[in-house]
Design a protein around this motif. Sequence first.
Motif: not given
Length: 121
Positions: A31-32, A98-100, A106-107
């Motif tokens: 997770i960004n 915002e995750l991948r 990609s996110y």
Amino acid sequence: QVQLVESGGGLVQAGGSLRLSCAASGSIFSINAMGWYRQAPGNERELVARIVNSGTINYADSVKGRFTISRDNAKNTVYLQMDSLKPEDTFVYYCYAELREAAYRSYYVYWGQGTQVTVSS
């Protein structure tokens, strides 16, 4: 599949407090950023607060000093402590992540279902 489940909304009097929680689950590699938006009927969503892996935290000017965002990385959960609530804080609040789902992916941004916060005067 990724799910974001919110809790903690409700009805509160002006000057009161609420704490929103949002837990992300499912196929999550990393997770960004996580955060909260809010939306009134017929209007666009507006950013309330977000917290990024880098440590950056952003707040909308209208909530600075009253709301506090925090995150538990081990639980993939983000919180929003809302104090000194005002009637103008009445919105549906949506969490996002915002995750991948894998290292080679990609996110993407995923959203919770929304929770109503109503502040009475």
